[in-house]
Design a protein around this motif. Structure first.
Motif, PDB file in Angstrom:
ATOM      1  N   GLU A 111       0.819  -1.208   0.000  1.00 15.25           N
ATOM      2  CA  GLU A 111       0.000   0.000   0.000  1.00 15.25           C
ATOM      3  C   GLU A 111       0.855   1.262   0.000  1.00 15.25           C
ATOM      4  O   GLU A 111       0.502   2.267  -0.642  1.00 15.25           O
ATOM      5  CB  GLU A 111      -0.935  -0.005   1.212  1.00 15.25           C
ATOM      6  CG  GLU A 111      -2.023  -1.071   1.120  1.00 15.25           C
ATOM      7  CD  GLU A 111      -3.048  -0.966   2.228  1.00 15.25           C
ATOM      8  OE1 GLU A 111      -3.009   0.024   3.000  1.00 15.25           O
ATOM      9  OE2 GLU A 111      -3.911  -1.870   2.337  1.00 15.25           O
ATOM     10  N   LEU A 149       2.296   1.624  -3.543  1.00  9.58           N
ATOM     11  CA  LEU A 149       1.215   1.952  -4.472  1.00  9.58           C
ATOM     12  C   LEU A 149       0.783   3.408  -4.289  1.00  9.58           C
ATOM     13  O   LEU A 149       0.476   4.107  -5.267  1.00  9.58           O
ATOM     14  CB  LEU A 149       0.022   1.015  -4.245  1.00  9.58           C
ATOM     15  CG  LEU A 149      -1.093   1.055  -5.286  1.00  9.58           C
ATOM     16  CD1 LEU A 149      -0.567   0.672  -6.667  1.00  9.58           C
ATOM     17  CD2 LEU A 149      -2.243   0.125  -4.885  1.00  9.58           C
ATOM     18  N   ALA A 199      -2.847  -3.411  -6.710  1.00 14.02           N
ATOM     19  CA  ALA A 199      -1.624  -4.220  -6.801  1.00 14.02           C
ATOM     20  C   ALA A 199      -1.822  -5.484  -5.964  1.00 14.02           C
ATOM     21  O   ALA A 199      -2.413  -5.434  -4.886  1.00 14.02           O
ATOM     22  CB  ALA A 199      -0.424  -3.435  -6.299  1.00 14.02           C
TER      23      ALA A 199
END
Length: 276
Positions: free
Chosen positions: A228, A231, A245
């Motif tokens: 996270e 991303l 992702a």
């Protein structure tokens, strides 16, 4: 004179006959109610003084592959005031305001000269409940419930999902595996005090709740956090509408991380935009 006496006698006879007939009807009706219709009226009376309640079991946890808690339920308490047993409203309100997050004026506004079984506060933690019980105040009743929390806030929010106030899953894994996590509710009857001794309503459990299993994922919280974070950097750089992702173990096919942005804080999902 004889005529008047006979007339009065007849009138008295008619009067007593009428009274006797009315009393006879009352006795017949009373006999009918207490003997022939006794069971029916007893059943109606009990239904008027009883209410059915659903008892939910503590919802199961959602865990990652290393048993880190992603979602769990904690005990919370609702505070009720049974005014019939309160000796001094003023003293009770003063003592309660010192242990719960409410002012004296707020508590009095809740009571507002009403009588009976009144709810004053909800979602109190165990520490606050213990302090309330230590006061030893008459007329104070605490009912246990559960509140869903997510220790890692927004981590895996679009994957985990959330529950409503009734403890039922509304989105994500909370919805998909709602029956597994929630189990099967139990049933109880709340009996009004007028059926017995004085005191707050009693809860008689007819069927205890069952189930409430934990859900273990293949997700690794550490990998999920890195995924996270990285991303989010790409989203900041390229400004896409959304981004996803996934990290998969190539040998087993297990999902180790699944990130989707934009995300939201699971503990305050109700204040987040619907599109997230």
């Amino acid at each position: 004179m004889i005529f008047d006496l006979r007339t009065r006698t007849k009138r008295a006879g008619f009067l007593f006959t009428g009274i006797f007939f009315v009393l006879f009807l009352y006795v017949v009706r009373l006999f009918q109610l207490t003997v022939f219709q006794y069971d029916d009226w007893l059943d109606r009376s009990e239904r008027n003084h009883q209410s059915k309640r659903v008892i939910e079991k503590k919802r199961g946890k959602i865990l990652d592959r290393k048993k880190a808690e992603l979602a769990l339920s904690v005990e919370v308490y609702s505070l009720y005031l049974y005014t019939r047993e309160v000796k001094s409203i003023s003293n009770t309100v003063n003592m309660l305001s010192s242990v719960i997050p409410m002012t004296r004026e707020e508590i009095l506004l809740k009571i507002n000269n009403r009588k009976g079984y009144l709810m004053l506060a909800k979602d109190l933690d165990r520490h606050a409940a213990s302090r309330i019980l230590s006061l030893g105040l008459p007329g104070i009743v605490l009912e246990e419930g559960f509140k869903r929390i997510n220790p890692q806030n927004s981590l895996g929010s679009n994957l985990i999902g959330f529950c409503g106030k009734d403890g039922r899953g509304l989105e994500g894994l909370e919805l998909l595996f709602d029956r597994t996590l929630r189990g099967y509710p139990g049933f109880a009857v709340q009996e009004d005090v007028s059926l017995g001794e004085a005191g707050p309503p009693r809860l008689r459990v007819l069927q205890p709740p069952t189930g409430g299993s934990d859900l273990s994922l293949t997700i690794d919280s550490f990998i999920q956090h890195i995924l996270e974070t990285e991303l989010a950097k790409l989203v900041e750089q390229y400004k896409p509408i959304d981004a996803t992702a996934i990290v998969i173990d190539p040998y087993t096919g297990e999902i180790l991380g699944m990130a989707c942005l934009p995300n939201y804080d699971l503990n305050t999902f109700f204040s987040s935009p619907a599109e997230t």
